[in-house]
Design a protein around this motif. Structure first.
Motif, PDB file in Angstrom:
ATOM      1  N   HIS A 183      69.534 -43.534 -33.493  1.00  0.00           N
ATOM      2  CA  HIS A 183      68.389 -43.068 -32.723  1.00  0.00           C
ATOM      3  C   HIS A 183      67.096 -43.555 -33.354  1.00  0.00           C
ATOM      4  O   HIS A 183      67.024 -43.794 -34.570  1.00  0.00           O
ATOM      5  N   VAL A 184      66.089 -43.733 -32.521  1.00  0.00           N
ATOM      6  CA  VAL A 184      64.798 -44.258 -32.953  1.00  0.00           C
ATOM      7  C   VAL A 184      63.702 -43.352 -32.406  1.00  0.00           C
ATOM      8  O   VAL A 184      63.642 -43.097 -31.198  1.00  0.00           O
ATOM      9  N   VAL A 185      62.860 -42.868 -33.289  1.00  0.00           N
ATOM     10  CA  VAL A 185      61.691 -42.080 -32.891  1.00  0.00           C
ATOM     11  C   VAL A 185      60.511 -43.038 -32.823  1.00  0.00           C
ATOM     12  O   VAL A 185      60.046 -43.543 -33.845  1.00  0.00           O
ATOM     13  N   ALA A 186      60.040 -43.315 -31.627  1.00  0.00           N
ATOM     14  CA  ALA A 186      58.953 -44.268 -31.440  1.00  0.00           C
ATOM     15  C   ALA A 186      57.604 -43.634 -31.770  1.00  0.00           C
ATOM     16  O   ALA A 186      57.491 -42.406 -31.898  1.00  0.00           O
ATOM     17  N   GLU A 187      56.598 -44.472 -31.916  1.00  0.00           N
ATOM     18  CA  GLU A 187      55.257 -43.978 -32.182  1.00  0.00           C
ATOM     19  C   GLU A 187      54.725 -43.198 -30.973  1.00  0.00           C
ATOM     20  O   GLU A 187      55.073 -43.493 -29.832  1.00  0.00           O
ATOM     21  N   LYS A 188      53.874 -42.247 -31.245  1.00  0.00           N
ATOM     22  CA  LYS A 188      53.273 -41.444 -30.177  1.00  0.00           C
ATOM     23  C   LYS A 188      51.997 -42.125 -29.698  1.00  0.00           C
ATOM     24  O   LYS A 188      51.129 -42.484 -30.491  1.00  0.00           O
ATOM     25  N   ARG A 189      51.899 -42.279 -28.371  1.00  0.00           N
ATOM     26  CA  ARG A 189      50.718 -42.909 -27.787  1.00  0.00           C
ATOM     27  C   ARG A 189      50.294 -42.130 -26.544  1.00  0.00           C
ATOM     28  O   ARG A 189      51.136 -41.817 -25.694  1.00  0.00           O
ATOM     29  N   ASP A 190      49.015 -41.850 -26.476  1.00  0.00           N
ATOM     30  CA  ASP A 190      48.439 -41.150 -25.325  1.00  0.00           C
ATOM     31  C   ASP A 190      49.204 -39.863 -25.009  1.00  0.00           C
ATOM     32  O   ASP A 190      49.462 -39.534 -23.846  1.00  0.00           O
ATOM     33  N   GLY A 191      49.589 -39.142 -26.062  1.00  0.00           N
ATOM     34  CA  GLY A 191      50.256 -37.869 -25.878  1.00  0.00           C
ATOM     35  C   GLY A 191      51.728 -37.949 -25.521  1.00  0.00           C
ATOM     36  O   GLY A 191      52.357 -36.921 -25.230  1.00  0.00           O
ATOM     37  N   ALA A 192      52.316 -39.149 -25.539  1.00  0.00           N
ATOM     38  CA  ALA A 192      53.726 -39.315 -25.181  1.00  0.00           C
ATOM     39  C   ALA A 192      54.503 -39.973 -26.312  1.00  0.00           C
ATOM     40  O   ALA A 192      54.010 -40.904 -26.951  1.00  0.00           O
ATOM     41  N   ARG A 193      55.723 -39.467 -26.559  1.00  0.00           N
ATOM     42  CA  ARG A 193      56.588 -40.055 -27.591  1.00  0.00           C
ATOM     43  C   ARG A 193      58.001 -40.211 -27.038  1.00  0.00           C
ATOM     44  O   ARG A 193      58.689 -39.227 -26.770  1.00  0.00           O
ATOM     45  N   PRO A 194      58.485 -41.455 -26.913  1.00  0.00           N
ATOM     46  CA  PRO A 194      59.884 -41.652 -26.517  1.00  0.00           C
ATOM     47  C   PRO A 194      60.804 -41.620 -27.737  1.00  0.00           C
ATOM     48  O   PRO A 194      60.446 -42.095 -28.818  1.00  0.00           O
ATOM     49  N   VAL A 195      61.969 -41.034 -27.562  1.00  0.00           N
ATOM     50  CA  VAL A 195      63.017 -41.064 -28.584  1.00  0.00           C
ATOM     51  C   VAL A 195      64.234 -41.700 -27.932  1.00  0.00           C
ATOM     52  O   VAL A 195      64.704 -41.227 -26.890  1.00  0.00           O
ATOM     53  N   TRP A 196      64.742 -42.755 -28.547  1.00  0.00           N
ATOM     54  CA  TRP A 196      65.848 -43.531 -27.976  1.00  0.00           C
ATOM     55  C   TRP A 196      67.151 -43.257 -28.721  1.00  0.00           C
ATOM     56  O   TRP A 196      67.158 -43.017 -29.933  1.00  0.00           O
ATOM     57  N   PHE A 197      68.253 -43.364 -27.987  1.00  0.00           N
ATOM     58  CA  PHE A 197      69.596 -43.195 -28.539  1.00  0.00           C
ATOM     59  C   PHE A 197      70.445 -44.365 -28.053  1.00  0.00           C
ATOM     60  O   PHE A 197      70.447 -44.688 -26.865  1.00  0.00           O
ATOM     61  N   TYR A 198      71.181 -44.989 -28.997  1.00  0.00           N
ATOM     62  CA  TYR A 198      72.015 -46.135 -28.666  1.00  0.00           C
ATOM     63  C   TYR A 198      73.441 -45.881 -29.168  1.00  0.00           C
ATOM     64  O   TYR A 198      73.642 -45.572 -30.350  1.00  0.00           O
ATOM     65  N   GLY A 199      74.425 -46.045 -28.301  1.00  0.00           N
ATOM     66  CA  GLY A 199      75.809 -45.909 -28.723  1.00  0.00           C
ATOM     67  C   GLY A 199      76.244 -47.116 -29.533  1.00  0.00           C
ATOM     68  O   GLY A 199      75.961 -48.259 -29.157  1.00  0.00           O
ATOM     69  N   LEU A 200      76.926 -46.891 -30.627  1.00  0.00           N
ATOM     70  CA  LEU A 200      77.348 -47.990 -31.491  1.00  0.00           C
ATOM     71  C   LEU A 200      78.740 -48.499 -31.169  1.00  0.00           C
ATOM     72  O   LEU A 200      79.164 -49.532 -31.689  1.00  0.00           O
ATOM     73  N   ALA A 201      79.477 -47.772 -30.303  1.00  0.00           N
ATOM     74  CA  ALA A 201      80.815 -48.206 -29.920  1.00  0.00           C
ATOM     75  C   ALA A 201      80.847 -48.749 -28.497  1.00  0.00           C
ATOM     76  O   ALA A 201      81.874 -49.273 -28.060  1.00  0.00           O
ATOM     77  N   ASP A 202      79.749 -48.582 -27.760  1.00  0.00           N
ATOM     78  CA  ASP A 202      79.636 -49.115 -26.404  1.00  0.00           C
ATOM     79  C   ASP A 202      78.158 -49.338 -26.100  1.00  0.00           C
ATOM     80  O   ASP A 202      77.339 -49.339 -27.012  1.00  0.00           O
ATOM     81  N   VAL A 254      64.624 -39.806 -24.251  1.00  0.00           N
ATOM     82  CA  VAL A 254      63.920 -38.573 -23.909  1.00  0.00           C
ATOM     83  C   VAL A 254      62.430 -38.835 -24.149  1.00  0.00           C
ATOM     84  O   VAL A 254      62.047 -39.331 -25.205  1.00  0.00           O
ATOM     85  N   MET A 255      61.631 -38.534 -23.144  1.00  0.00           N
ATOM     86  CA  MET A 255      60.190 -38.764 -23.243  1.00  0.00           C
ATOM     87  C   MET A 255      59.488 -37.423 -23.407  1.00  0.00           C
ATOM     88  O   MET A 255      59.415 -36.614 -22.474  1.00  0.00           O
ATOM     89  N   PHE A 256      59.016 -37.174 -24.637  1.00  0.00           N
ATOM     90  CA  PHE A 256      58.241 -35.967 -24.905  1.00  0.00           C
ATOM     91  C   PHE A 256      56.779 -36.242 -24.566  1.00  0.00           C
ATOM     92  O   PHE A 256      56.221 -37.256 -24.989  1.00  0.00           O
ATOM     93  N   ARG A 257      56.182 -35.360 -23.806  1.00  0.00           N
ATOM     94  CA  ARG A 257      54.787 -35.523 -23.420  1.00  0.00           C
ATOM     95  C   ARG A 257      54.060 -34.204 -23.622  1.00  0.00           C
ATOM     96  O   ARG A 257      54.558 -33.145 -23.220  1.00  0.00           O
ATOM     97  N   ASP A 258      52.908 -34.272 -24.279  1.00  0.00           N
ATOM     98  CA  ASP A 258      52.139 -33.063 -24.566  1.00  0.00           C
ATOM     99  C   ASP A 258      51.883 -32.262 -23.289  1.00  0.00           C
ATOM    100  O   ASP A 258      51.449 -32.812 -22.265  1.00  0.00           O
ATOM    101  N   GLY A 259      52.191 -30.961 -23.351  1.00  0.00           N
ATOM    102  CA  GLY A 259      51.899 -30.067 -22.250  1.00  0.00           C
ATOM    103  C   GLY A 259      52.813 -30.198 -21.059  1.00  0.00           C
ATOM    104  O   GLY A 259      52.522 -29.642 -19.989  1.00  0.00           O
TER     105      GLY A 259
END
Length: 389
Positions: free
Chosen positions: A302-321, A327-332
């Motif tokens: 998983h990768v926690v991306a930088e937060k920009r303009d109140g939004a932060r995406p967190v990515w998940f990648y399967g290693l066997a497929d 998931v896009m976290f957005r303030d408020g």
């Protein structure tokens, strides 16, 4: 060494480490006698805390700055890109280093060495850690294994120059060094994703294995302190705290390529939402929740991306497929989720988070690891209630 350290005093850093309980009194004389500076090359890349990045420092051009970093509680890169790097600018990937003294002595504290013990170190690096062990145990009782030939040669020369001619073996630390077994203490100075059973078999019953351990879920590790069973066929123990180390080369994975997973738009994935907030899920870099999720969500990065303009995406990648989730976290606002592939990785991560939450948000010390010939199993509180990894 700094002037006050030359007189046998621990210096500012030594006093701080003693005060914090990281440098224990039995290791204090060794700290004073074996300076990190004696094992560093003339060109180093210490991590500049103020700038948040590594920078080149030359002993020839800036001797005071070089010495200052050598005596500071910062990690120092000594090799980039498996030795293919040249020049003074930092390379792409740091592949050998001198760890922070606070981390070094906290792991030596966990190792709990005793007079006369035989020790094997995995990951020689500069040779400083091997020298510290040799000062306590005698050079003849320490074996250190280094996979990189150039790094091994440099460390061997530094150890001999310092008067602690430890046996430096050029080889794959995953295999250990059976010729010197059994060992009372085994210590890895590189992160592992699997504690090799070879280390267990090379440990004396009742012996201790200390290693930074983690999953592919993140780069964050925790120090595992395992005790070899009486029959020598397994080792088990808990975690003492979070760390981050360069990974054992035999267990390094190539980086995930995002475009191999998401070939179009994130909106191509099935969309849902979650009530978990960014603060709850992301936490700090060394938060126990990330470690716990790695224990529960297998074969995932998983990768926690930088937060920009109140939004932060967190990515998940399967290693066997090629499963992926975002998931896009957005303030408020309620977080939106997209998932694709055979696995629903966010559903797995959310389930793991709820599992951790329902058990009173356990920290590192409540988790443990057991290793035997069949593999490794993690557990929470009770080694008898373990699950496969």
């Amino acid at each position: 060494m700094a002037a006050n350290e030359q007189k046998g005093q621990p210096g500012d850093l030594g006093r701080a480490l003693l005060s914090a309980g990281v440098l224990t009194p039995d290791w204090a004389p060794t700290y004073e006698a074996v300076p990190r500076s004696a094992f560093l090359p003339d060109l180093i890349w210490p991590f500049d805390m103020a700038a948040g990045r590594s920078r080149a420092v030359s002993k020839t051009d800036d001797p005071a700055g070089w010495q200052g970093y050598a005596d500071a509680d910062v990690p120092i890169v000594t090799q980039w890109d498996d030795g293919r790097h040249s020049g003074t600018e930092p390379g792409e990937v740091s592949t050998s280093s001198a760890s922070m003294p606070s981390v070094v002595f906290s792991m030596l504290r966990d190792l709990d060495v005793r007079p006369g013990a035989r020790a094997m170190e995995i990951g020689t690096g500069t040779g400083w850690n091997a020298a510290l062990l040799a000062h306590r145990l005698g050079a003849g009782n320490v074996v250190t294994v280094e996979v990189d030939g150039a790094v091994a040669a440099s460390a061997r020369a530094a150890l001999e120059r310092f008067g602690l001619p430890v046996r430096v073996v050029h080889g794959d630390g995953f295999l250990g060094c059976p010729q010197g077994a059994p060992y009372d203490r085994i210590m890895a100075t590189c992160g592992v994703r699997e504690v090799p059973f070879a280390w267990v078999r090379q440990g004396r019953p009742g012996g201790v294995i200390v290693a930074p351990w983690g999953t592919h879920y993140s780069n964050g590790d925790a120090v595992a302190r395992l005790v070899v069973a009486r029959d020598g066929e397994s080792a088990s123990g808990g975690f003492t705290g979070p760390v981050e180390f360069m990974k054992l080369r035999a267990q390094r994975r190539p980086p995930v390529v995002h475009s191999d997973y998401v070939t179009g738009s994130v909106a191509d994935g099935a969309e849902t939402s979650t009530g978990i907030t960014e603060a709850e899920f992301v936490g700090e870099k060394f938060s126990p929740v990330r470690f716990a999720l790695g224990l529960r969500v297998r074969d995932c990065w998983h990768v926690v991306a930088e937060k920009r303009d109140g939004a932060r995406p967190v990515w998940f990648y399967g290693l066997a497929d090629r499963s992926w989730a975002c998931v896009m976290f957005r303030d408020g606002d309620t977080a939106r989720v997209w998932q694709s592939g055979p696995r629903r990785l966010w559903d797995e991560a959310e389930s793991a988070y709820r599992w951790w939450e329902a058990r009173d948000r356990p920290g590192f010390a409540r988790f443990g690891l057991t290793v035997d010939k069949h593999g490794q199993r993690a557990w929470l509180d009770d080694p008898q209630d373990a699950w496969a990894l």
